[in-house]
Design an enzyme around this catalytic site. Structure first.
Site, PDB file in Angstrom:
ATOM      1  N   GLY A   8     -10.767  10.186  -7.362  1.00 47.71           N
ATOM      2  CA  GLY A   8      -9.712  10.289  -6.296  1.00 47.71           C
ATOM      3  C   GLY A   8      -8.671  11.177  -6.950  1.00 47.71           C
ATOM      4  O   GLY A   8      -7.549  11.071  -6.299  1.00 47.71           O
ATOM      5  N   ASP A  34     -13.561  14.111  -7.646  1.00 48.40           N
ATOM      6  CA  ASP A  34     -13.137  13.835  -6.300  1.00 48.40           C
ATOM      7  C   ASP A  34     -14.237  14.655  -5.626  1.00 48.40           C
ATOM      8  O   ASP A  34     -15.077  15.234  -6.350  1.00 48.40           O
ATOM      9  CB  ASP A  34     -11.758  14.448  -5.907  1.00 48.40           C
ATOM     10  CG  ASP A  34     -10.963  13.769  -4.658  1.00 48.40           C
ATOM     11  OD1 ASP A  34     -11.630  13.476  -3.776  1.00 48.40           O
ATOM     12  OD2 ASP A  34      -9.730  13.556  -4.927  1.00 48.40           O
ATOM     13  N   ARG A  81      -2.207   5.374   4.196  1.00 48.87           N
ATOM     14  CA  ARG A  81      -1.572   4.804   5.458  1.00 48.87           C
ATOM     15  C   ARG A  81      -0.707   5.645   6.100  1.00 48.87           C
ATOM     16  O   ARG A  81       0.016   6.262   5.747  1.00 48.87           O
ATOM     17  CB  ARG A  81      -1.070   3.607   4.958  1.00 48.87           C
ATOM     18  CG  ARG A  81      -0.758   2.765   5.967  1.00 48.87           C
ATOM     19  CD  ARG A  81      -0.477   1.218   5.601  1.00 48.87           C
ATOM     20  NE  ARG A  81       0.458   1.061   4.559  1.00 48.87           N
ATOM     21  CZ  ARG A  81       1.654   0.361   4.576  1.00 48.87           C
ATOM     22  NH1 ARG A  81       1.793  -0.434   6.013  1.00 48.87           N
ATOM     23  NH2 ARG A  81       2.473   0.356   3.699  1.00 48.87           N
ATOM     24  N   ILE A 117      -6.702   0.988  -7.060  1.00 48.73           N
ATOM     25  CA  ILE A 117      -5.666   1.283  -6.227  1.00 48.73           C
ATOM     26  C   ILE A 117      -5.733   1.474  -4.856  1.00 48.73           C
ATOM     27  O   ILE A 117      -4.798   0.953  -3.880  1.00 48.73           O
ATOM     28  CB  ILE A 117      -4.815   2.594  -6.796  1.00 48.73           C
ATOM     29  CG1 ILE A 117      -4.479   2.393  -8.294  1.00 48.73           C
ATOM     30  CG2 ILE A 117      -3.856   2.997  -5.987  1.00 48.73           C
ATOM     31  CD1 ILE A 117      -3.697   3.587  -8.781  1.00 48.73           C
ATOM     32  N   ASN A 119      -6.295   0.964  -1.272  1.00 43.90           N
ATOM     33  CA  ASN A 119      -6.149  -0.251  -0.137  1.00 43.90           C
ATOM     34  C   ASN A 119      -7.031  -0.486   0.882  1.00 43.90           C
ATOM     35  O   ASN A 119      -7.831   0.514   0.997  1.00 43.90           O
ATOM     36  CB  ASN A 119      -4.621   0.305   0.369  1.00 43.90           C
ATOM     37  CG  ASN A 119      -3.496  -0.233  -0.449  1.00 43.90           C
ATOM     38  OD1 ASN A 119      -3.643  -1.208  -1.063  1.00 43.90           O
ATOM     39  ND2 ASN A 119      -2.654   0.497  -0.406  1.00 43.90           N
ATOM     40  N   ASP A 150       4.497  -3.266  -6.601  1.00 47.25           N
ATOM     41  CA  ASP A 150       5.263  -4.417  -6.255  1.00 47.25           C
ATOM     42  C   ASP A 150       6.369  -4.745  -7.130  1.00 47.25           C
ATOM     43  O   ASP A 150       7.516  -5.101  -6.727  1.00 47.25           O
ATOM     44  CB  ASP A 150       4.330  -5.560  -5.770  1.00 47.25           C
ATOM     45  CG  ASP A 150       3.610  -5.115  -4.692  1.00 47.25           C
ATOM     46  OD1 ASP A 150       3.661  -4.280  -3.664  1.00 47.25           O
ATOM     47  OD2 ASP A 150       2.219  -5.670  -4.668  1.00 47.25           O
ATOM     48  N   ARG A 153       8.863  -2.070  -7.631  1.00 49.57           N
ATOM     49  CA  ARG A 153       9.853  -1.819  -6.608  1.00 49.57           C
ATOM     50  C   ARG A 153      10.716  -3.397  -6.664  1.00 49.57           C
ATOM     51  O   ARG A 153      12.143  -3.099  -6.542  1.00 49.57           O
ATOM     52  CB  ARG A 153       9.273  -2.220  -5.349  1.00 49.57           C
ATOM     53  CG  ARG A 153       8.339  -0.871  -4.554  1.00 49.57           C
ATOM     54  CD  ARG A 153       7.791  -1.037  -3.400  1.00 49.57           C
ATOM     55  NE  ARG A 153       7.410   0.185  -2.777  1.00 49.57           N
ATOM     56  CZ  ARG A 153       6.308   0.533  -2.001  1.00 49.57           C
ATOM     57  NH1 ARG A 153       5.410  -0.771  -1.911  1.00 49.57           N
ATOM     58  NH2 ARG A 153       5.818   1.333  -1.679  1.00 49.57           N
ATOM     59  N   HIS A 178      -1.171  -7.966  -2.215  1.00 52.06           N
ATOM     60  CA  HIS A 178      -0.635  -6.414  -2.133  1.00 52.06           C
ATOM     61  C   HIS A 178      -0.494  -5.870  -0.887  1.00 52.06           C
ATOM     62  O   HIS A 178      -0.864  -4.848  -0.610  1.00 52.06           O
ATOM     63  CB  HIS A 178      -1.354  -5.554  -3.245  1.00 52.06           C
ATOM     64  CG  HIS A 178      -0.889  -4.039  -3.254  1.00 52.06           C
ATOM     65  ND1 HIS A 178       0.422  -4.035  -3.917  1.00 52.06           N
ATOM     66  CD2 HIS A 178      -1.498  -2.978  -2.956  1.00 52.06           C
ATOM     67  CE1 HIS A 178       0.420  -2.673  -3.842  1.00 52.06           C
ATOM     68  NE2 HIS A 178      -0.472  -1.927  -3.479  1.00 52.06           N
TER      69      HIS A 178
END
Length: 334
Positions: A8, A34, A81, A117, A119, A150, A153, A178
């Site tokens: 990706g 990719d 997202r 990674i 989601n 996370d 952050r 996550h």
């Protein structure tokens, strides 16, 4: 030295992640895969003056070659997202993508360490595990959900309200999963005593849990957290590579607790119960999970944090089941 594949690599996370790993001197070969645009990404990154060799692999026909013989596979592939979209909404699209990529890894580099990674990680990691099991290539020590964003952050957001704290040095264990309420920062166990008020703990916890929403909203439909996720992914990959070289490295990550059943007892007693997957601080070595790192004293974990763990567990149960059932349902129908 380490051979790395990014699956990706032409996407919003994949491009900056590829650049950051080109800069990492532990990398000797960097395979970029990719289904579109990757030749240009590889040509561009290959001009960076480090010693690693960059190769691109375009389309499903070249996937096997992309992962053959590598030590570490990082998977950021999938759709981002968008506003109003939950990580569960992503599942219908990204589940099939992850399944196909992990099948290729199982067939061509069954001993590679895999960092997912894509989601929703709470479901895509169980998907990867079930695929590897079906291929007789599953070692729970070698499969990780990358929850490092996370963690970074948590450190950064603390500094926003405590400017004297060094965000780069601060370590806050983040457990659970996550997504949203499954993310549980254990601020009481921070590497530096923080002296936060109850209100600050609640506000920080909420911001860490829903930090991704800040980025989605700010980008106004143009994507989700890509640059910070690439940074977090590169940090995770660097931790793995340093461990492969013999360093002692601890990184919180979403794993199958069967990777260290004895070490999992502490987090199970803290509230994880009989869940198969949970994010925990992990000591890494050349085989992936060396051990689940132990908290020096769980007595310091607050009632608020224990309640948050209980909430995370209830949310994680269906997330994990969704991933497992996706693969088992596919194998039953085929």
């Amino acid at each position: 030295m380490v051979r790395v594949a990014i699956l990706g690599a032409a996407g919003g996370i994949g491009q900056p992640l590829s650049l950051l790993l080109k800069l990492n001197t532990n990398v000797t070969k960097l395979h970029l895969y990719d289904i579109v645009n990757v030749p240009g990404v590889a040509a561009d990154i290959s001009h960076v003056a480090t010693n690693s060799e960059v190769k691109f692999f375009l389309g499903a026909d070249q996937l096997a070659d992309a992962v053959r013989g590598v030590d570490l596979v990082i998977i950021p592939a999938g759709v981002p997202r968008k506003p109003g979209m939950t990580r569960d909404d992503l599942f219908k699209i990204n589940a099939g993508i992850v399944k196909g990529l992990v099948e290729a890894v199982a067939d061509n580099s069954p001993r590679a360490i895999i960092g997912v990674i894509s989601n929703p990680v709470n479901s895509t990691v169980p998907i990867a595990a079930e695929v590897l099991k079906a291929k007789n290539a599953y070692d729970p020590r070698r499969l990780f959900g990358v929850t490092t964003l996370d963690v970074v952050r948590a450190s950064r957001f603390v500094r926003d309200i405590r400017p004297d704290v060094d965000a780069a040095a601060l370590r806050i264990p983040v457990v659970g999963g996550h997504s949203g309420p499954t993310i549980v920062p254990l601020l009481s166990l921070a590497s530096t005593k923080l002296d936060l008020t109850a209100k600050e703990v609640e506000e920080l916890t909420n911001r860490i849990q829903f930090g991704g929403d800040e980025v989605v909203k700010a980008k106004n439909g143009a994507g989700s957290a890509t640059l910070s996720m690439a940074y977090a992914g590169a940090r995770f990959a660097d931790s793995v590579m340093r461990a492969i070289k013999g360093e002692t490295v601890v990184e919180p990550t979403f794993i199958d607790l069967a990777a260290d059943p004895e070490g999992a007892k502490q987090i199970r007693e803290l509230g994880a119960g009989d869940l198969q997957y949970f994010a925990v601080p992990v000591e890494l070595d050349a085989n992936g999970v060396k051990a689940i790192a132990q908290f020096p004293s769980v007595a310091n974990v607050s009632d608020f944090e224990r309640s948050a763990i209980a909430t995370a567990v209830e949310a994680l149960k269906p997330n994990i089941a969704t991933g497992v059932n996706f693969v088992k349902g596919a194998s039953t129908s085929s």
